[in-house]
Scaffold this motif. Structure first.
Motif, PDB file in Angstrom:
ATOM      1  N   TYR A 362      43.085  40.219  38.184  1.00 41.80           N
ATOM      2  CA  TYR A 362      43.471  41.168  37.136  1.00 41.80           C
ATOM      3  C   TYR A 362      44.254  42.345  37.698  1.00 41.80           C
ATOM      4  O   TYR A 362      45.147  42.870  37.052  1.00 41.80           O
ATOM      5  N   ARG A 363      43.904  42.744  38.931  1.00 45.36           N
ATOM      6  CA  ARG A 363      44.595  43.895  39.527  1.00 45.36           C
ATOM      7  C   ARG A 363      46.066  43.577  39.773  1.00 45.36           C
ATOM      8  O   ARG A 363      46.922  44.445  39.638  1.00 45.36           O
ATOM      9  N   LEU A 370      44.507  38.121  31.600  1.00 44.08           N
ATOM     10  CA  LEU A 370      44.076  38.316  30.210  1.00 44.08           C
ATOM     11  C   LEU A 370      44.253  37.029  29.413  1.00 44.08           C
ATOM     12  O   LEU A 370      43.386  36.646  28.617  1.00 44.08           O
ATOM     13  N   PHE A 377      37.477  32.393  26.543  1.00 43.78           N
ATOM     14  CA  PHE A 377      36.634  32.852  25.433  1.00 43.78           C
ATOM     15  C   PHE A 377      36.768  31.899  24.254  1.00 43.78           C
ATOM     16  O   PHE A 377      35.799  31.600  23.561  1.00 43.78           O
ATOM     17  N   ILE A 382      33.956  32.191  21.345  1.00 44.98           N
ATOM     18  CA  ILE A 382      33.696  33.599  21.086  1.00 44.98           C
ATOM     19  C   ILE A 382      34.666  34.086  20.013  1.00 44.98           C
ATOM     20  O   ILE A 382      35.861  33.879  20.140  1.00 44.98           O
ATOM     21  N   PRO A 383      34.180  34.725  18.946  1.00 41.20           N
ATOM     22  CA  PRO A 383      35.108  35.267  17.966  1.00 41.20           C
ATOM     23  C   PRO A 383      35.775  36.515  18.525  1.00 41.20           C
ATOM     24  O   PRO A 383      35.232  37.119  19.441  1.00 41.20           O
ATOM     25  N   PRO A 384      36.878  36.941  17.996  1.00 38.78           N
ATOM     26  CA  PRO A 384      37.628  36.398  16.862  1.00 38.78           C
ATOM     27  C   PRO A 384      38.627  35.318  17.262  1.00 38.78           C
ATOM     28  O   PRO A 384      39.603  35.118  16.554  1.00 38.78           O
ATOM     29  N   LEU A 418      29.070  29.292  28.332  1.00 38.26           N
ATOM     30  CA  LEU A 418      29.545  30.674  28.427  1.00 38.26           C
ATOM     31  C   LEU A 418      29.329  31.209  29.837  1.00 38.26           C
ATOM     32  O   LEU A 418      30.162  31.931  30.373  1.00 38.26           O
ATOM     33  N   LEU A 422      32.281  32.624  32.085  1.00 35.09           N
ATOM     34  CA  LEU A 422      32.246  34.023  32.521  1.00 35.09           C
ATOM     35  C   LEU A 422      32.377  34.147  34.039  1.00 35.09           C
ATOM     36  O   LEU A 422      32.852  35.175  34.522  1.00 35.09           O
ATOM     37  N   LEU A 423      31.981  33.105  34.773  1.00 29.94           N
ATOM     38  CA  LEU A 423      32.137  33.173  36.235  1.00 29.94           C
ATOM     39  C   LEU A 423      33.610  33.352  36.603  1.00 29.94           C
ATOM     40  O   LEU A 423      33.939  34.096  37.522  1.00 29.94           O
ATOM     41  N   VAL A 425      35.917  34.652  34.588  1.00 25.59           N
ATOM     42  CA  VAL A 425      36.280  35.996  34.146  1.00 25.59           C
ATOM     43  C   VAL A 425      35.814  37.017  35.176  1.00 25.59           C
ATOM     44  O   VAL A 425      36.535  37.959  35.521  1.00 25.59           O
ATOM     45  N   LYS A 426      34.614  36.791  35.694  1.00 20.67           N
ATOM     46  CA  LYS A 426      34.057  37.696  36.698  1.00 20.67           C
ATOM     47  C   LYS A 426      34.944  37.707  37.935  1.00 20.67           C
ATOM     48  O   LYS A 426      35.259  38.775  38.475  1.00 20.67           O
ATOM     49  N   PHE A 429      38.144  39.764  37.033  1.00 15.35           N
ATOM     50  CA  PHE A 429      38.038  41.171  36.654  1.00 15.35           C
ATOM     51  C   PHE A 429      37.141  41.978  37.579  1.00 15.35           C
ATOM     52  O   PHE A 429      37.401  43.145  37.824  1.00 15.35           O
ATOM     53  N   ILE A 430      36.030  41.388  38.018  1.00 14.15           N
ATOM     54  CA  ILE A 430      35.010  42.199  38.689  1.00 14.15           C
ATOM     55  C   ILE A 430      35.068  42.071  40.201  1.00 14.15           C
ATOM     56  O   ILE A 430      35.020  43.065  40.916  1.00 14.15           O
ATOM     57  N   ASN A 431      35.176  40.824  40.689  1.00 15.20           N
ATOM     58  CA  ASN A 431      35.121  40.640  42.137  1.00 15.20           C
ATOM     59  C   ASN A 431      36.284  41.332  42.830  1.00 15.20           C
ATOM     60  O   ASN A 431      37.402  41.341  42.331  1.00 15.20           O
TER      61      ASN A 431
ATOM     62  N   GLU B 141      29.062  38.653  16.906  1.00 17.42           N
ATOM     63  CA  GLU B 141      29.462  38.162  18.229  1.00 17.42           C
ATOM     64  C   GLU B 141      30.618  38.966  18.810  1.00 17.42           C
ATOM     65  O   GLU B 141      30.707  39.125  20.018  1.00 17.42           O
ATOM     66  N   TYR B 148      30.011  42.416  28.270  1.00 17.52           N
ATOM     67  CA  TYR B 148      30.037  41.801  29.592  1.00 17.52           C
ATOM     68  C   TYR B 148      31.005  42.540  30.515  1.00 17.52           C
ATOM     69  O   TYR B 148      30.662  42.922  31.626  1.00 17.52           O
TER      70      TYR B 148
END
Lengths: 477, 494
Positions: A362-363, A370, A377, A382-384, A418, A422-423, A425-426, A429-431, B141, B148
């Motif tokens: 992401y950086r 994104l 998602f 996941i909505p919407p 999910l 999310l792994l 996504v993690k 974005f996070i790692n 949702e 998260y």
């Protein structure tokens, strides 16, 4: 024989053959300068083809060639969806095809892909098991060539071998099943066969063999063993084609044939599907958690998605059919977006497809990260985003028919899925990473492809008109 | 267009504005404009609603509107409000407004932070205005998933673990809700997804209700911190950044209580009467266990998170009593807890921002160093333990009063047990205040710290005014709420 019927009802296939021949001739004729326009040329042709066939010409169904080929507006809708997916794959494949070792084979890629698409179209429109089988083979043999397209890369060649062997085995099984059907009913026409189905043991065996054959194509558990290796080994664009278009066509055909031909044996195939769905969703989810290679990861994710698609099949209602087509469409845009991002990163980073390499993406590449997030998602429901709607509809379709426990198990599995989505996504974005993938700008063609997918992910759910359009035609089936 | 649609539309427009913003000033401008607009609009809605009631409009839901969305499943975009939702919308608007100011000093990834924050608000506001099961679930949702990233990226401590745990547990709950919604829809004859119409039909067989009621109640109960599904809450709150803790404890946990009341109990009333005892026992455990757990924590955020488990348990406890007084108390408690827990988290965030520790063993004598924040902390603590004149007293008084009105030994015994939580709350709050605010400051580094800045003061004062306002003149609010609860309770009992 009135040949005008061919053009009047078989317009999709006819036009597609035209596109394929045009691509083939262009490949032969075009000089060094002309080849630069090869990609825009094929994409424009595909676009024209989709624009010309997206709205079915006839509202009522018809049979030509004495019932070998069936025309139906729903089939038309499904074929346009598949063609749109193919166009997106073409758009995303450009940066890969431009590589030195594949540039001279560009024409082959287009021609082979289009010929598989033609095969699928015939498979969908078949009214006779022979026609169905030929369509299916036309779709799988060129596919094996596509999987082994990077033939100097060992794992691509290995993937091709794995694919062709499993496909042949599946075809053999299916032919064996079809021969039983012919033996017990004396016909291979779908319409005549239905009346003679009484659920004798031999016919049940035939149904199971037939199902196994298509199960290989859709890669349901326990027929999924080829999937991960083939997806990993094949060039990313081919993988995305394989995971979406080929799977979607097979799933739709499976439902059409189960509902039409095997209607009298509904309790048998529902029981079979019940077990297969639970196995596919659960086992694929558990395996997906441990994957580090993103292509393998998406391979298991797509097996689990196939299990969800089967929830629509098990309902066996027109509403289920609408949900299935809508699910395939939504799954297509989301999965193609995910593969598009993977392919773009792979091409621009020297072949990095491992999840750990994606740390901190992401950086450096916020837009791609994104896009990937939204696609995942959507896959997770996941909505919407569109995936939420398509998942809700298939759950409703199965629930309506009383499969409460099955829907419950599937829902619990969405939570597991999910987790592994999310792994990724993690990671993005996070790692943190000391050597993140460098910032790059992907080429125009890839960006158009991703934008199309992203538009689908964002709009298909919220705007109900696409769903209504599909629904309008399905109730004519 | 119905004016209620503006509630989710404004945060959506704010997202667009943020997307286009180039620097921190523009981001702040967008957030302040949007959240003030929301707050003004929520206050306007309260007066408009009371005005319409005064004009003699007696329909259960006002400002209703419905557009067909997905015809084959009878899915509509249906909105409408009653006293309960108006109160919840006001609460959400206050928290979003103060949350904006509480995260004023954020420097890293401000734009993305506020983008997800606004997406969260879209979900929250959409949930409270929805009358359609599908739309409501969708907004529910939408409110969950941004958590998260908000916790995972901007959180502190074991943020990755907490974010994943929170998301998965809440999504597990929402899987239960989804199957419950399908059960309700098909059980009532698959003719409508509208909550009011399903309640009117009242035709779900009891055998089905017995299955779906526990499923839906637990589904929403996960978000309402129902024991033993509350374990996401302490970790989640402790790791979340300040504004997210505020919004999450202040508003999002109320989605759980609201959903339990509006969907589980209202649409499945027969099973609710039959099976409420199971959940009453669970919520009583939540109330007492949460309070005891708060006593032994040493992290300020953990203390407040367990305190939230206790207070949110009280909300679910009250609505299960199935009478008007207790249910009114439940909604008042949602409001009161929402405001004071947001105040707590805001203050903890501000203290942490200065001292860089939340461990109460390392904090002492803060009253002399930052008097404004400390006084506010005392006020929040007093509201939490139910001092008359602040909102907590009104809510808890109404709840216990209503609960004791149910004439049987079981309900009276559990009420008495639950009442003990007031005493335990007093123990941990007073001990905490004594420890960190009074005494002498032992850490010389802390002596250099400064008191609150204007943005922090604004956020805190707005919350305190709301808490005191609710505590000093509760009748107009409780009147508005109980007017809407009367028809619901009479529907449940018939």
């Amino acid at each position: 024989m009135d040949y005008s019927a061919i053009f009047s009802y078989m317009y999709t296939e006819t036009a597609l053959i035209g596109v394929m021949v045009a691509a083939f001739l262009y490949d032969l004729i075009a000089g060094k300068k002309g080849r630069r326009f090869f990609h825009p040329f094929v994409c424009t042709l595909m676009l024209l083809f989709i624009a010309g066939t997206i709205v079915p010409y006839h509202r009522e169904s018809a049979e030509i060639f004495g019932g070998m080929y069936v025309y139906n507006p729903v089939f038309g809708i499904v074929k346009s969806i598949l063609a749109t997916g193919t166009l997106i794959v073409f758009l995303q494949a450009d940066s890969w095809l431009r590589r030195e070792d594949t540039e001279f084979k560009r024409g082959e890629f287009y021609v082979l892909t289009l010929s598989t698409l033609i095969g699928m179209d015939f498979m969908i429109s078949a009214g006779h098991f022979m026609m169905f089988f030929i369509g299916m083979e036309l779709a799988s043999v060129p596919m094996a060539c596509l999987v082994a397209f990077d033939k100097y890369r060992n794992n691509s060649a290995e993937a091709g071998a794995k694919y062709i062997l499993s496909a042949l085995f599946a075809s053999g099984l299916m032919l064996y099943g079809i021969s039983f059907l012919y033996g017990t009913t004396g016909t291979l026409y779908f319409d005549d066969m239905t009346a003679k189905m009484e659920g004798s043991p031999l016919q049940i065996l035939a149904m199971v063999f037939f199902f196994s054959g298509l199960g290989f194509k859709i890669s349901l558990v326990p027929f999924h063993l080829w999937t991960a290796d083939t997806y990993q080994g094949a060039p990313t664009s081919v993988t995305s084609y394989l995971s979406v278009i080929s799977k979607g066509a097979a799933a739709f055909t499976l439902m059409a044939i189960l509902v039409k031909v095997f209607a009298p044996m509904v309790q048998y195939w529902q029981m079979l599907l019940y077990i297969i769905i639970i196995l596919s969703i659960t086992i694929a989810n558990i395996f997906a958690i441990r994957q580090k290679d993103l292509k393998r990861f998406l391979a298991f994710s797509s097996i689990s998605q196939a299990g969800y698609i089967m929830l629509a099949v098990i309902s066996g209602t027109p509403y289920g059919m609408t949900s299935l087509i809508f699910y395939v469409l939504v799954y297509m845009v989301a999965n193609l977006a995910a593969f598009g991002v993977i392919s773009a990163v792979e091409q621009n980073s020297g072949g990095k497809v491992c999840m750990d390499d994606w740390n901190g993406l992401y950086r450096t590449n916020p837009k791609l990260a994104l896009t990937m997030t939204l696609a995942l998602f959507s896959l997770a429901g996941i909505p919407p985003f569109a995936g939420f709607f398509s998942k809700f509809f298939i759950f409703a379709a199965a629930f309506e028919q009383g499969f409460h426990v099955l829907v419950f198990i599937a829902l619990i599995n969405t939570v597991i899925s999910l987790y592994y989505y999310l792994l990724v996504v993690k990671a993005m974005f996070i790692n943190k990473s000391d050597s993140p993938i460098a910032s790059f700008r992907s080429d125009c063609s890839t960006r158009i492809g991703l934008a199309l997918c992203l538009a689908g992910v964002l709009v298909l759910g919220i705007a109900s008109s696409v769903y209504d359009g599909i629904n309008m035609f399905t109730f004519g089936l | 267009m119905n004016i209620l649609s503006l509630f989710p539309a404004i945060p959506a427009a704010m997202m667009l504005g943020l997307w286009l913003s180039r620097n921190i000033r523009q981001i702040h401008a967008v957030m302040v404009t949007g959240s003030s607009l929301l707050l003004a609009f929520a206050i306007y809605l309260v007066f408009a609603y009371l005005g319409m009631r005064a004009d003699g409009q007696t329909a259960e839901m006002l400002l209703t509107d419905s557009h067909i969305w997905y015809a084959p499943l009878n899915i509509h975009y249906a909105v409408g409000v009653d006293g309960i939702s108006v109160a919840m919308l006001l609460l959400s608007a206050i928290i979003v407004f103060t949350g904006t100011f509480a995260s004023w000093k954020m420097t890293d990834g401000t734009k993305e932070f506020f983008l997800w924050f606004c997406l969260l608000s879209v979900g929250v506001f959409g949930f409270f205005i929805s009358l359609d099961l599908f739309t409501m679930f969708m907004f529910y949702e939408v409110a969950l998933i941004p958590m998260y990233l908000l916790i995972g990226v901007w959180g502190t401590g074991r943020k990755e673990y907490s974010a994943m745990k929170l998301t998965l547990m809440l999504m597990g709950g929402s899987a239960l809700i989804l199957i419950g919604i399908l059960g309700i829809y098909f059980g009532s004859g698959a003719t409508t997804m509208n909550i009011m119409e399903i309640a009117q039909l009242h035709n779900i067989p009891l055998s089905m209700q017995r299955i779906w009621f526990p499923i839906v109640f637990i589904g929403f109960g996960v978000l309402g911190a129902l024991f033993p599904f509350h374990t996401w809450s302490p970790d989640g709150h402790a790791s979340a950044p300040t504004a997210v803790s505020m919004l999450h404890a202040g508003v999002l946990m109320k989605l759980g209580g609201y959903g339990c009341f509006r969907i589980a109990i209202y649409l499945l009333p027969d099973a609710a009467q039959e099976l409420s005892w199971i959940f009453i026992i669970l919520t009583t455990i939540s109330v007492v266990y949460g309070a005891f757990s708060a006593c032994v924590q040493t992290d300020l955020k953990y203390i407040n998170a367990y305190s939230s488990v206790s207070h949110c348990g009280l909300v679910l406890f009250a609505i299960l009593m199935l009478n008007t007084t207790a249910a009114t108390g439940a909604v008042l408690q949602m409001l009161s807890h929402g405001l004071m827990t947001a105040l707590f988290f805001a203050l903890i965030g501000m203290i942490y921002g200065r001292t860089h520790t939340r461990d109460i063993r390392e904090l002492s004598g803060l009253m002399k160093i930052m008097p404004f924040l400390s006084v506010c902390y005392v006020i929040a603590g007093l509201a939490n333990l139910g001092l008359p004149g602040l909102s907590g007293f009104v809510a808890e008084m109404t709840i216990f009063n209503g609960a004791f009105m149910v004439h049987d030994t079981f309900h009276r015994v559990v009420t008495i047990i639950a009442c003990t939580s007031i005493v335990i709350t007093a123990v941990y709050i007073l001990r905490l205040i004594g420890k960190i605010l009074y005494g002498t400051c032992t850490n010389p580094e802390h002596l250099k710290l400064t008191d609150a800045t204007w943005d922090e003061r604004l956020a805190v004062i707005v919350l305190i005014v709301a808490i005191a306002g609710l505590g000093l003149s509760p009748l107009w609010m409780s009147g508005m709420i109980s007017d809407s609860i009367v028809p619901i309770v009479s529907h449940i009992l018939n």
